[in-house]
Enzyme design. Structure first.
Site, short mmCIF file in Angstrom:
data_model
loop_
_atom_site.label_atom_id
_atom_site.label_comp_id
_atom_site.label_asym_id
_atom_site.label_seq_id
_atom_site.Cartn_x
_atom_site.Cartn_y
_atom_site.Cartn_z
N HIS A 20 4.09 1.37 2.18
CA HIS A 20 5.26 0.69 1.62
C HIS A 20 5.86 1.52 0.48
CE1 HIS A 20 2.72 -2.94 2.87
NE2 HIS A 20 3.84 -3.16 3.53
N HIS A 71 0.87 -1.19 0.00
CA HIS A 71 0.00 0.00 0.00
C HIS A 71 0.90 1.23 0.00
CE1 HIS A 71 1.09 0.20 4.20
NE2 HIS A 71 0.56 -1.00 4.42
#
Ligand code: AMP
Length: 281
Positions: free
Chosen positions: A35, A32
């Site tokens: 990250h 997501h």
């Protein structure tokens, strides 16, 4: 982007980058924006960026969500290619842990508090796999999120204690518009779970405001957060703690340069963590 699954294949690839700076982001996948911010930062700061995706069995306790942890390699790969990641290391369990695996690395003190109380083998699993990955990747910089503040603090301590030759960068928490910290586990939440989960970031925001208005008493702050979380009967509080960033020791008074305010709750079967810091990890 090269996708590599074996240790020997990775070693061969790594030799190609002998004189370049390597940024490394270890993840468990189901990527997501949290990250992706770590990845973007690495791309900015290094010649080569390497990401690993490995749902590490050693950091899950018995009865935890290892088997149902969300996985979506196809979408993850698409994101990583779009960002310009050079290498994805995507090992299988048996590649990381042979049948007779028996060596663990543990930061003894810092892993026993906060999340370590309810997840006693979790951080040992994290440090073991991260050290294995550091040995293999040999990065110049590795990127971690403040979302898992205790994890970042423990990894920095491991790097210091074991004289590892790399820098750890800790990046801020990325949140959804409503304030909920992004997490691969948010996918487990139903609409009503999600409404409850939101209270976690709300009570932390409230504590931050009280502190900026001059409140220094940690017991008062913890009680205020606890009472607000208790208002929602679908929330089970694991912990709410105010500790020093440097040693994770309980504080009586807020230290404006060295404080971690952290909480963990369960909503249904989903465990959620969030925090804010005063100072730097
Ligand atoms: P995970 O895949 O959950 O192991 O996370 C991989 C890395 O991403 C860890 O360093 C996490 O702290 C970081 N991360 C996860 N969620 C967020 C977030 N919402 N904001 C910033 N970093 C995050």
């Amino acid at each position: 982007m090269r996708i590599i699954k074996t240790i020997s294949g990775f070693r061969t690839e790594r030799k190609k980058y002998a004189n370049q700076t390597i940024g490394f982001i270890p993840t468990m996948g189901y990527l997501h924006q949290g990250h992706l911010c770590l990845i973007d930062q690495s791309i900015k700061e290094n010649d080569i960026t390497i990401v690993s995706i490995f749902v590490n069995p050693a950091q899950f306790g018995p009865g935890e969500d290892f088997n149902r942890y969300p996985r979506d390699l196809k979408t993850d790969t698409k994101h990583l290619k779009q960002r310009g990641v050079d290498v994805l290391f995507f090992p299988e369990n048996k590649t990381m842990y042979r049948d007779d695996f028996s060596t663990y690395v543990e930061v003894t003190d810092l892993g026993k508090v906060l999340c370590g109380k309810s997840r006693p083998t979790h951080f040992r699993g994290v440090t073991t796999v991260v050290l294995k990955l550091f040995n293999l990747v040999q990065p110049s910089m590795a990127y971690f999120g403040q979302k898992d503040a205790q994890q970042a603090i423990i990894i920095k301590k491991m790097v210091r204690d074991l004289d590892l030759d790399l820098h750890i960068r800790v990046m801020p928490i990325v949140r959804d518009e409503d304030g909920l910290a992004l997490s691969s586990r948010n996918r487990y939440l139903s609409a009503s779970d999600r409404r409850s989960a939101l209270l976690l970031s709300k009570v932390l925001e409230m504590a931050k405001k009280l502190i900026s208005d001059g409140q220094k008493d940690c017991s008062y702050l913890i009680e205020t957060m606890r009472n607000n979380l208790k208002a929602d009967s679908s929330i089970v509080i694991d912990y709410i703690e105010i500790v020093s960033l440097s040693h994770l020791r309980k504080l009586e008074k807020i230290n404006p340069k060295n404080t971690l305010v952290a909480a963990a709750i369960k909503v249904g079967t989903t465990r959620l963590i969030d925090n804010f810091i005063l100072g730097e990890i």
